[in-house]
Design a protein around this motif. Structure first.
Motif, short mmCIF file in Angstrom:
data_model
loop_
_atom_site.label_atom_id
_atom_site.label_comp_id
_atom_site.label_asym_id
_atom_site.label_seq_id
_atom_site.Cartn_x
_atom_site.Cartn_y
_atom_site.Cartn_z
N GLN A 75 -14.06 -17.08 1.70
CA GLN A 75 -14.67 -17.78 0.55
C GLN A 75 -16.20 -17.98 0.68
N GLU A 76 -16.92 -17.30 1.47
CA GLU A 76 -18.41 -16.85 1.73
C GLU A 76 -18.29 -15.85 0.92
N LYS A 77 -18.09 -13.90 0.80
CA LYS A 77 -17.40 -13.00 0.31
C LYS A 77 -16.95 -13.61 -1.33
N SER A 78 -16.11 -14.06 -1.42
CA SER A 78 -15.57 -14.28 -2.75
C SER A 78 -17.11 -15.22 -3.67
N LYS A 79 -17.44 -16.22 -3.28
CA LYS A 79 -18.90 -16.23 -3.82
C LYS A 79 -19.36 -15.70 -3.86
N GLU A 80 -20.17 -14.79 -2.98
CA GLU A 80 -20.67 -14.14 -2.92
C GLU A 80 -20.57 -12.61 -3.80
N LYS A 81 -18.89 -12.04 -4.45
CA LYS A 81 -18.87 -11.09 -5.29
C LYS A 81 -18.86 -11.75 -6.41
N GLN A 83 -20.49 -14.08 -7.79
CA GLN A 83 -22.51 -14.61 -8.27
C GLN A 83 -22.83 -12.42 -9.20
N LEU A 84 -22.04 -11.71 -7.90
CA LEU A 84 -22.60 -10.16 -8.58
C LEU A 84 -22.09 -9.49 -9.32
N THR A 85 -21.15 -10.26 -9.60
CA THR A 85 -19.74 -9.47 -11.00
C THR A 85 -20.50 -10.10 -11.62
N THR A 86 -21.36 -11.66 -12.14
CA THR A 86 -21.90 -11.96 -13.21
C THR A 86 -23.68 -11.70 -13.21
N ALA A 87 -24.06 -11.02 -12.01
CA ALA A 87 -24.81 -10.40 -12.23
C ALA A 87 -25.19 -9.11 -13.24
N LEU A 88 -23.83 -8.32 -13.07
CA LEU A 88 -23.92 -7.39 -13.61
C LEU A 88 -22.95 -7.05 -14.47
N VAL A 89 -21.83 -8.29 -14.89
CA VAL A 89 -22.11 -8.40 -16.20
C VAL A 89 -23.04 -8.61 -17.54
N GLU A 90 -24.12 -9.40 -17.20
CA GLU A 90 -25.61 -9.73 -17.51
C GLU A 90 -26.11 -8.83 -17.72
N LEU A 91 -26.01 -7.66 -16.35
CA LEU A 91 -27.09 -5.81 -16.36
C LEU A 91 -26.81 -5.25 -18.14
N VAL A 92 -24.98 -5.03 -17.89
CA VAL A 92 -24.10 -4.39 -18.43
C VAL A 92 -24.56 -4.63 -19.67
N ASN A 93 -24.74 -6.04 -20.42
CA ASN A 93 -25.09 -6.70 -21.65
C ASN A 93 -26.65 -6.59 -21.92
N GLN A 94 -27.47 -6.46 -21.41
CA GLN A 94 -28.90 -6.63 -21.24
C GLN A 94 -28.86 -4.70 -21.99
#
Length: 114
Positions: A75-81, A83-94
């Motif tokens: 569950q911790e790794k899933s949450k981390e994934k 969060q990282l996916t969200t961060a990646l999407v934001e960076l790609v959008n930027q």
């Protein structure tokens, strides 16, 4: 001497009677409880099964603990994934927005020269 012989004789008779009594008692037990052998067998199997059950219960508890720990880590790794996916999407959008702006600037520059 005579008294001693009588006492020894009575002692010998008493020992023989005790042996006979023991034999009679054993025979009586067989007649009294014909299921005794079966009961003894079932009790032994029950004791063995009980020991096995305790061992299996300990193993089960250990495995449950390992499962809970693994589930928490998952569950911790899933949450981390996530969060990282969200961060990646934001960076790609930027990055895409930045490229679009640069492309528009270049387009304006090219249009102004033409």
């Amino acid at each position: 001497m005579e008294v001693r012989q009588r006492v020894e004789s009575q002692l010998t008779r008493a020992e023989e009677e005790a042996k006979r009594l023991t034999q009679v008692w054993e025979e009586l037990e067989v007649f009294t409880d014909p299921m005794r052998k079966d009961v003894t067998t079932v009790r032994r199997r029950l004791d063995t099964t009980n020991r096995d059950l305790k061992s299996l219960a300990q193993i089960c508890q250990k495995k449950e603990k390992e499962y809970k720990e693994a589930m928490e880590a998952f569950q911790e790794k899933s949450k981390e994934k996530a969060q990282l996916t969200t961060a990646l999407v934001e960076l790609v959008n930027q990055s895409e927005n930045f490229r679009m702006k640069k492309l528009e600037e270049l387009s304006k520059i090219l249009n102004s020269r033409a």
